[in-house]
Design an enzyme around this catalytic site. Structure first.
Site, PDB file in Angstrom:
ATOM      1  N   SER A  15     -17.637   6.613  33.001  1.00 42.93           N
ATOM      2  CA  SER A  15     -17.874   7.513  34.143  1.00 42.93           C
ATOM      3  C   SER A  15     -17.562   8.958  33.776  1.00 42.93           C
ATOM      4  O   SER A  15     -16.827   9.227  32.824  1.00 42.93           O
ATOM      5  CB  SER A  15     -17.012   7.066  35.326  1.00 42.93           C
ATOM      6  OG  SER A  15     -15.672   6.885  34.918  1.00 42.93           O
ATOM      7  N   ASP A 109      -2.383  18.889  45.590  1.00 44.13           N
ATOM      8  CA  ASP A 109      -1.194  19.721  45.432  1.00 44.13           C
ATOM      9  C   ASP A 109      -1.031  20.621  46.641  1.00 44.13           C
ATOM     10  O   ASP A 109      -2.017  21.123  47.186  1.00 44.13           O
ATOM     11  CB  ASP A 109      -1.317  20.563  44.151  1.00 44.13           C
ATOM     12  CG  ASP A 109      -1.203  19.680  42.924  1.00 44.13           C
ATOM     13  OD1 ASP A 109      -0.282  18.849  42.893  1.00 44.13           O
ATOM     14  OD2 ASP A 109      -2.057  19.782  42.025  1.00 44.13           O
TER      15      ASP A 109
HETATM   16  P1  FAD Z   1       0.761  10.671  45.451  1.00 44.67           P
HETATM   17  O1  FAD Z   1       0.328   9.324  45.045  1.00 44.67           O
HETATM   18  O2  FAD Z   1       1.064  10.871  46.904  1.00 44.67           O
HETATM   19  O3  FAD Z   1       2.034  11.045  44.556  1.00 44.67           O
HETATM   20  C1  FAD Z   1       2.571  12.367  44.550  1.00 44.67           C
HETATM   21  C2  FAD Z   1       4.088  12.276  44.307  1.00 44.67           C
HETATM   22  O4  FAD Z   1       4.705  11.648  45.440  1.00 44.67           O
HETATM   23  C3  FAD Z   1       4.490  11.425  43.083  1.00 44.67           C
HETATM   24  O5  FAD Z   1       5.623  12.010  42.501  1.00 44.67           O
HETATM   25  C4  FAD Z   1       4.855  10.081  43.705  1.00 44.67           C
HETATM   26  O6  FAD Z   1       5.784   9.336  42.904  1.00 44.67           O
HETATM   27  C5  FAD Z   1       5.465  10.515  45.010  1.00 44.67           C
HETATM   28  N1  FAD Z   1       5.364   9.476  46.062  1.00 44.67           N
HETATM   29  C6  FAD Z   1       4.288   8.706  46.330  1.00 44.67           C
HETATM   30  N2  FAD Z   1       4.552   7.882  47.368  1.00 44.67           N
HETATM   31  C7  FAD Z   1       5.826   8.150  47.758  1.00 44.67           C
HETATM   32  C8  FAD Z   1       6.691   7.659  48.780  1.00 44.67           C
HETATM   33  N3  FAD Z   1       6.285   6.698  49.617  1.00 44.67           N
HETATM   34  N4  FAD Z   1       7.922   8.188  48.891  1.00 44.67           N
HETATM   35  C9  FAD Z   1       8.352   9.168  48.041  1.00 44.67           C
HETATM   36  N5  FAD Z   1       7.582   9.676  47.063  1.00 44.67           N
HETATM   37  C10 FAD Z   1       6.350   9.189  46.916  1.00 44.67           C
HETATM   38  N6  FAD Z   1      -6.421  17.207  42.957  1.00 44.67           N
HETATM   39  C11 FAD Z   1      -7.264  17.869  43.782  1.00 44.67           C
HETATM   40  O7  FAD Z   1      -6.837  18.789  44.472  1.00 44.67           O
HETATM   41  N7  FAD Z   1      -8.585  17.520  43.882  1.00 44.67           N
HETATM   42  C12 FAD Z   1      -9.115  16.510  43.167  1.00 44.67           C
HETATM   43  O8  FAD Z   1     -10.304  16.211  43.281  1.00 44.67           O
HETATM   44  C13 FAD Z   1      -8.259  15.795  42.264  1.00 44.67           C
HETATM   45  N8  FAD Z   1      -8.730  14.774  41.518  1.00 44.67           N
HETATM   46  C14 FAD Z   1      -7.888  14.092  40.691  1.00 44.67           C
HETATM   47  C15 FAD Z   1      -8.385  13.022  39.957  1.00 44.67           C
HETATM   48  C16 FAD Z   1      -7.562  12.303  39.105  1.00 44.67           C
HETATM   49  C17 FAD Z   1      -8.127  11.141  38.328  1.00 44.67           C
HETATM   50  C18 FAD Z   1      -6.187  12.658  38.967  1.00 44.67           C
HETATM   51  C19 FAD Z   1      -5.290  11.904  38.051  1.00 44.67           C
HETATM   52  C20 FAD Z   1      -5.674  13.714  39.711  1.00 44.67           C
HETATM   53  C21 FAD Z   1      -6.506  14.440  40.581  1.00 44.67           C
HETATM   54  N9  FAD Z   1      -6.031  15.503  41.356  1.00 44.67           N
HETATM   55  C22 FAD Z   1      -6.892  16.185  42.190  1.00 44.67           C
HETATM   56  C23 FAD Z   1      -4.621  15.936  41.265  1.00 44.67           C
HETATM   57  C24 FAD Z   1      -3.709  15.293  42.348  1.00 44.67           C
HETATM   58  O9  FAD Z   1      -4.139  15.647  43.625  1.00 44.67           O
HETATM   59  C25 FAD Z   1      -2.299  15.787  42.111  1.00 44.67           C
HETATM   60  O10 FAD Z   1      -1.756  15.225  40.937  1.00 44.67           O
HETATM   61  C26 FAD Z   1      -1.306  15.652  43.263  1.00 44.67           C
HETATM   62  O11 FAD Z   1      -0.120  16.413  42.948  1.00 44.67           O
HETATM   63  C27 FAD Z   1      -0.809  14.234  43.516  1.00 44.67           C
HETATM   64  O12 FAD Z   1      -1.773  13.461  44.013  1.00 44.67           O
HETATM   65  P2  FAD Z   1      -1.561  11.868  44.079  1.00 44.67           P
HETATM   66  O13 FAD Z   1      -2.752  11.372  44.766  1.00 44.67           O
HETATM   67  O14 FAD Z   1      -1.189  11.326  42.754  1.00 44.67           O
HETATM   68  O15 FAD Z   1      -0.272  11.807  45.053  1.00 44.67           O
END
Ligand code: FAD
Length: 287
Positions: A15, A109
């Protein structure tokens, strides 16, 4: 069959990821890139989302355009930060009604000024649950995984615990880019120890610009290993040599991952096609 969960169940996926351009020239370039990559017959292609909604319309338009005008299966990224729950229901409903079947549910973020008062869904797992609520069986839902830990995770154990819970709620994961296969394989082992066997597709970023990758790596918490950096810095002044080395090292990484039996390969294209096409050809992948 266009749900990514079904594609993964049927075999290894390949992909490509794109971002929504800001200018007309960027749009034309993306159209060219999509045309150049379509013959490689990717399993799916994904379009990023500007956290806070900065690309809300553009991401939607490009995803639906890919669905309607190409033979490729699109996946829409969506972030929950700085959106209300109602905003997110609206965006997901629009995708569902347009026939888009794949969503990458992310937190995103927080805005640079720290103000995210409208954020109602605090973690990506809540967006996975919302996508299920809105889409039911219509959506296959993926999440992000960080082999070298999320930069805001306080420790390894809590990072892996939250990641395992999120992956169990989702259909698949896609990783942040990384340069050492061991980092990915260690994450998979740690997830297995927590009872999580949801497929996680490794994300690969071919280096085409050393300084840019160093910046990206700093932001994403991925290490740009010093031995690799040295090889690139030695040819830094020759863009052709950097690109060639980028293709060579990405091909080596992909081959190691394929040998280890990964469920797929996800390429960060930065809206360009050349490096991805060359790596595909080196690996003898479809197209
Ligand atoms: P989460 O899964 O919510 O995690 C974020 C943090 O919170 C982690 O430290 C986790 O351990 C912690 N956490 C999770 N659940 C809990 C809980 N219940 N209690 C306490 N802590 C918790 N960003 C964009 O803006 N646009 C995009 O299109 C985009 N695409 C991406 C695609 C990929 C493949 C990847 C790997 C990243 C992408 N990102 C994108 C970046 C991403 O949005 C950031 O890394 C963001 O900081 C975290 O998103 P997440 O979905 O991993 O968050």
């Amino acid at each position: 069959m266009t749900k990514i969960s079904d594609l993964l169940a049927a075999g290894r996926t390949s992909s490509f990821e794109f971002f929504p351009p800001r200018t007309d020239e960027g749009e034309r370039n993306l159209r060219d890139t999509l045309n150049e990559l379509e013959p490689l017959d990717p399993s799916f292609v994904s379009v990023t989302y500007g956290a806070g909604g900065s690309t809300r319309e553009r991401t939607h338009r490009i995803v639906v355009d890919i669905l309607e005008r190409t033979s490729m299966t699109p996946m829409a990224h969506l972030t929950s930060v700085a959106h209300t729950r109602d905003d997110l229901v609206g965006i997901l409903t629009r995708y569902r009604d347009a026939g888009v079947e794949n969503i990458l549910a992310l937190r995103g973020d927080p805005p640079a000024d720290g103000g995210d008062a409208t954020t109602e869904l605090r973690h990506a797992i809540e967006l996975v649950e919302l996508a299920r609520e809105v889409g039911g069986d219509a959506f296959s839902v993926g999440v992000a995984a960080h082999p070298e830990l999320h930069p805001r995770s306080p420790d390894r154990a809590s990072d892996r615990k939250h990641l395992a819970a999120k992956l169990c709620a989702a259909d698949f994961g896609i990783t942040q880019f990384f340069f050492r296969a061991e980092d990915y394989l260690r994450m998979i082992d740690e997830l297995a120890e927590l009872g999580c066997d949801t497929p996680v597709i490794p994300g690969v970023m071919p280096v085409t610009d050393v300084r840019q990758i160093q910046r990206f790596a700093e932001l994403s918490g991925a290490a740009f290993p010093s031995d690799l950096a040295e090889r690139f810095l030695a040819v830094e002044d020759d863009p052709g040599a950097v690109r060639q080395l980028g293709v060579e090292t990405a091909t080596e990484l992909c081959q190691r991952l394929l040998d280890a039996g990964v469920p797929g390969l996800h390429f960060y294209t930065l809206n360009r096609s050349t490096a991805t096409r060359e790596i595909h050809a080196n690996l003898g992948l479809s197209g």
